[in-house]
Write an enzyme that holds these catalytic residues in place. Sequence first.
Site, PDB file in Angstrom:
ATOM      1  N   ASN A   7      98.432  62.960  64.914  1.00 19.74           N
ATOM      2  CA  ASN A   7      97.824  61.647  65.377  1.00 19.74           C
ATOM      3  C   ASN A   7      99.151  60.542  66.127  1.00 19.74           C
ATOM      4  OD1 ASN A   7      96.614  59.417  66.237  1.00 19.74           O
ATOM      5  ND2 ASN A   7      95.642  58.736  64.056  1.00 19.74           N
ATOM      6  N   ARG A  94      94.638  64.374  67.046  1.00 19.34           N
ATOM      7  CA  ARG A  94      93.475  63.638  67.080  1.00 19.34           C
ATOM      8  C   ARG A  94      93.577  63.629  68.102  1.00 19.34           C
ATOM      9  NH1 ARG A  94      93.264  57.255  65.780  1.00 19.34           N
ATOM     10  NH2 ARG A  94      91.007  57.084  65.737  1.00 19.34           N
ATOM     11  N   HIS A 183      85.372  56.754  66.146  1.00 19.36           N
ATOM     12  CA  HIS A 183      85.587  57.191  64.609  1.00 19.36           C
ATOM     13  C   HIS A 183      85.327  57.522  64.043  1.00 19.36           C
ATOM     14  CE1 HIS A 183      87.013  52.484  64.025  1.00 19.36           C
ATOM     15  NE2 HIS A 183      88.031  53.043  64.254  1.00 19.36           N
ATOM     16  N   ARG A 244      89.640  42.651  67.426  1.00 21.98           N
ATOM     17  CA  ARG A 244      88.699  42.549  68.538  1.00 21.98           C
ATOM     18  C   ARG A 244      87.246  41.653  68.357  1.00 21.98           C
ATOM     19  NH1 ARG A 244      88.668  49.328  67.993  1.00 21.98           N
ATOM     20  NH2 ARG A 244      90.771  48.716  67.305  1.00 21.98           N
ATOM     21  N   GLU A 387      90.418  61.185  57.549  1.00 17.10           N
ATOM     22  CA  GLU A 387      90.675  61.450  58.346  1.00 17.10           C
ATOM     23  C   GLU A 387      91.525  62.670  58.869  1.00 17.10           C
ATOM     24  OE1 GLU A 387      90.711  57.279  59.853  1.00 17.10           O
ATOM     25  OE2 GLU A 387      89.582  58.399  62.024  1.00 17.10           O
TER      26      GLU A 387
END
Length: 403
Positions: A7, A94, A183, A244, A387
């Site tokens: 990743n 990823r 996601h 965010r 993940e």
Amino acid sequence: MKILVINAGSSSIKYQLFDMDKESVLTGGLIERIGLESGRVTHNVFQDGTKQKMTRELTIRDHRQGLQLLADLLVDPKLGVITDPSEIDAVGHRVVHGGERFHKTIVITPEVIDAIRDLIPLAPLHNPANLKGIQVAMEIFSSAVQVAVFDTAFHSNMPDWAYRYAIPNALYRQHGIRVYGFHGTSHLYVSKVAARHLHKPLAATNLITAHLGNGASITAVRGGKSVDTSMGFSPLPGLMMGTRSGDIDPAVVFHLHDKLGMSVPEIDHILNKESGLLGVGGSNDLRDVQQRQERGDADAELALNMYTYRIKKYIGAYMAALGRVDALVFTAGVGENSPYVRWHACQGLENLGIKLDEDRNDKRINDVTEIQADGSPIKVMVIPTNEELEIATQTNAVIMETR
Ligand code: AMP
């Protein structure tokens, strides 16, 4: 089959090496602060059944040097878990944005690389770093098959009424302005685990999956497929996050620009880096916000109320979108570890079929756990996400298909 999962971010590379035949993780770690003066490698060493972390501080010029360091660590006579990089059969990468082009995991070819590059305008922060990771891995692990796993792929079959914005058609048709969602790997992973736990085929399972980490998104899953999700064209909208804003009236942006004289990059920075829990509650880490609230800080109290209310609102919306829900799933840093957030997000949903059990919710959870009250029509589950494992599983499946 040994699969390395990578990743690659703009200044970091997260990795895990899986032995798929033995269903085990051989090692993993993080190379960070790439390109800065003081870089760091944290590498997991499994010895005598325990996991220890080896940390090394050094300057890491670029991603090439970072991945070379990783390759050296993997074959290191003392710390290594393989004897030669050629033992790695595949590298699963990823990739954040697959646009409308990629609906599933795919073996990387020169055309795939071109397409990921073409998608950079849609993910200017992520796709360039992902691409760099791919290009360097192709050189360093040259005998391995390189595979791309896209964050957007799970959401790529949403119905058009869910993914379109009500703006002129040309903006979608010519410029790809639509909901993509993110996601996806995590939402898919916990969906599979939930279906298995419920003893139902994934294709017959309806879920609401809440991935609440530093970034946060919530997805409506019908028959194992994403049919709506809270992030959008970018990972900015939807739930309130660490830094965010989540959903906001776009007219606020015009106002900040026209009336307060802020530049577009300044507004971008505020909404992405200075908002959310940090902007309202004083810290991007939910644990800190909770501590402030416990000390009587009114802003922290407000931030937590906003954070949990927004989750509740989306749960209600997605119950309406799905009609029937088998389970609500909480995952990621906050979802797995915060009884407070789970409790407050579910308060008031009893008449809609969601009722938590206080004791089950309060227990420390590190495996799949049901936390609903007896008799709750909808199950509520906490599922630790993974993940990297999902990327390895999908990489493995693609390679098996092509053999
Ligand atoms: P992630 O992005 O999934 O790694 O989640 C990171 C976030 O999880 C952190 O910023 C914290 O806000 C949150 N978190 C981690 N542990 C806890 C905890 N024990 N209680 C509440 N929040 C937590």
